[in-house]
Design a protein around this motif. Structure first.
Motif, PDB file in Angstrom:
ATOM      1  N   THR A  71       0.822  -1.215   0.000  1.00  0.00           N
ATOM      2  CA  THR A  71       0.000   0.000   0.000  1.00  0.00           C
ATOM      3  C   THR A  71       0.854   1.262   0.000  1.00  0.00           C
ATOM      4  OG1 THR A  71      -0.224  -0.295   2.383  1.00  0.00           O
ATOM      5  CG2 THR A  71      -2.086  -0.958   1.041  1.00  0.00           C
ATOM      6  N   SER A  79       2.467   3.453   5.205  1.00  0.00           N
ATOM      7  CA  SER A  79       1.073   3.251   5.608  1.00  0.00           C
ATOM      8  C   SER A  79       0.811   1.795   5.959  1.00  0.00           C
ATOM      9  CB  SER A  79       0.148   3.700   4.471  1.00  0.00           C
ATOM     10  OG  SER A  79       0.429   2.968   3.300  1.00  0.00           O
ATOM     11  N   ASP A  80      -0.381   1.555   6.508  1.00  0.00           N
ATOM     12  CA  ASP A  80      -0.853   0.211   6.835  1.00  0.00           C
ATOM     13  C   ASP A  80       0.160  -0.590   7.665  1.00  0.00           C
ATOM     14  OD1 ASP A  80      -2.484  -1.970   6.916  1.00  0.00           O
ATOM     15  OD2 ASP A  80      -2.381  -2.425   4.766  1.00  0.00           O
ATOM     16  N   SER A 112      -0.512  -9.325   6.235  1.00  0.00           N
ATOM     17  CA  SER A 112      -1.485  -9.364   5.126  1.00  0.00           C
ATOM     18  C   SER A 112      -1.222 -10.490   4.128  1.00  0.00           C
ATOM     19  CB  SER A 112      -1.479  -8.037   4.359  1.00  0.00           C
ATOM     20  OG  SER A 112      -2.061  -7.022   5.135  1.00  0.00           O
TER      21      SER A 112
END
Lengths: 119, 208
Positions: A71, A79-80, A112
């Motif tokens: 991302t 981020s994330d 993820s």
């Protein structure tokens, strides 16, 4: 004035630029957990190589919390944030009967990329 | 690329530049013309990696670990911090994991996605490390790659391939060769090769 000038080179090189993030994120896994990598095939950036997609491995270490490149590459900022683990895959899981004897692979995996494996 | 062309080396000036050289030149020209980088800054980066940052740094880390068990314990527990104790840190070495070779485990490092490499301790990667043949074969057939490098290990030794695909950078702590008990830390550092810290080589005792 250029962004990169001679006088800042030394400091930039010595300082580095870790993608580690100071965030409060609960890890989804712990050392010893059996996992299976997701079989995703995004057209955009990913650090999940094809040869480990859909494979079963074991978490060996939790390295802490980092920006998620899949991302971050898109947003241009860190981020994330999520945990990164060392995950061990046995040779035969990756390469079948053509695998080398007594060989395995370790790789950095983000939360993820992983799902719990049914044992 | 340095502006001052060094004519001490031997090459043919009428040969066309390689694709890589052309691409680098195009990129540098664009970055300069857009006012993003100062060309003397590029010279400074090259100078740094030619004279200060390279595998001698990693060799010093390895030799220290061989001589000082407490340092070795810190190195294996928190690689980045222990390496920084010797003054080596920064870009591409922010989050280091040091993996130890033993009688039963041999480690070897690759980046299958690009060319990730621990710059503060090893400098810039050799061409073969960035090549598709090394990157694709070493994960599938590490023993075959080791053989190409002249390293043959018995099947009883577990081969661990580390794909530095993302955040961590890896340094292999090779085994100290037998018969080096009398050597000083500096002498030991001289024995440590770049390849032994990538895992494609072993450290040999001096022959004489």
């Amino acid at each position: 004035m250029p962004l990169l000038t001679r006088d800042i080179v030394g400091g930039l090189v010595a300082g580095g630029a870790s993608c580690r993030m100071d965030a409060d994120v609960v890890p989804k896994f712990k050392a010893g957990d059996k996992v299976v990598t997701r079989n995703i095939n995004p057209a955009s950036h990913t650090r999940l190589p094809r040869y480990v997609r859909g494979k079963r491995g074991t978490i060996t270490h939790d390295h802490g919390i980092f920006a998620f490149p899949d991302t971050s590459a898109d947003s241009g900022t860190h981020s994330d944030p999520q945990h990164v683990y060392s995950v061990r895959f046995e040779g035969e899981e990756l390469w079948g009967k053509d695998a080398n004897a007594n060989a395995c692979l370790y790789i950095d995996m983000f939360d993820s990329y992983l799902e719990p494996a049914e044992s | 690329m340095a502006q001052d062309h060094d004519h001490r080396h031997d090459h043919h000036h009428n040969a066309p530049p390689s694709d890589t050289a052309m691409r680098v030149k195009a990129l540098e020209t664009l970055l300069s013309e857009k006012g993003l980088v100062d060309s003397s800054a590029i010279d400074a980066v090259i100078e740094l990696y030619e004279t200060k940052i390279g595998p001698r740094n990693g060799a010093a880390v390895v030799a220290r670990a061989w001589c000082d068990p407490d340092y070795k314990a810190r190195l294996l527990k928190n690689g980045s911090e222990a390496i920084a104790e010797l003054g080596f840190q920064g870009v591409q070495g922010e989050d280091m994991l040091v993996v130890e070779n033993t009688d039963s485990v041999h480690n070897i490092v690759v980046c299958t996605l690009c060319s990730c490499y621990p710059w503060p301790t090893l400098g810039l990667p050799p061409v073969w490390y960035k090549s598709a043949p090394y990157r694709s074969k070493v994960v599938r057939d590490p023993r075959g790659v080791l053989e190409e490098f002249g390293v043959e290990l018995p099947e009883s030794v577990e081969i661990r391939v580390w794909d530095s695909n993302a955040e961590l950078r890896y340094l292999v702590l090779p085994q100290r060769p037998a018969g080096t008990d009398e050597m000083t830390e500096d002498q030991l550092a001289e024995l440590v090769t770049r390849d032994s810290m990538i895992g494609t080589g072993l450290v040999e005792a001096p022959t004489s």
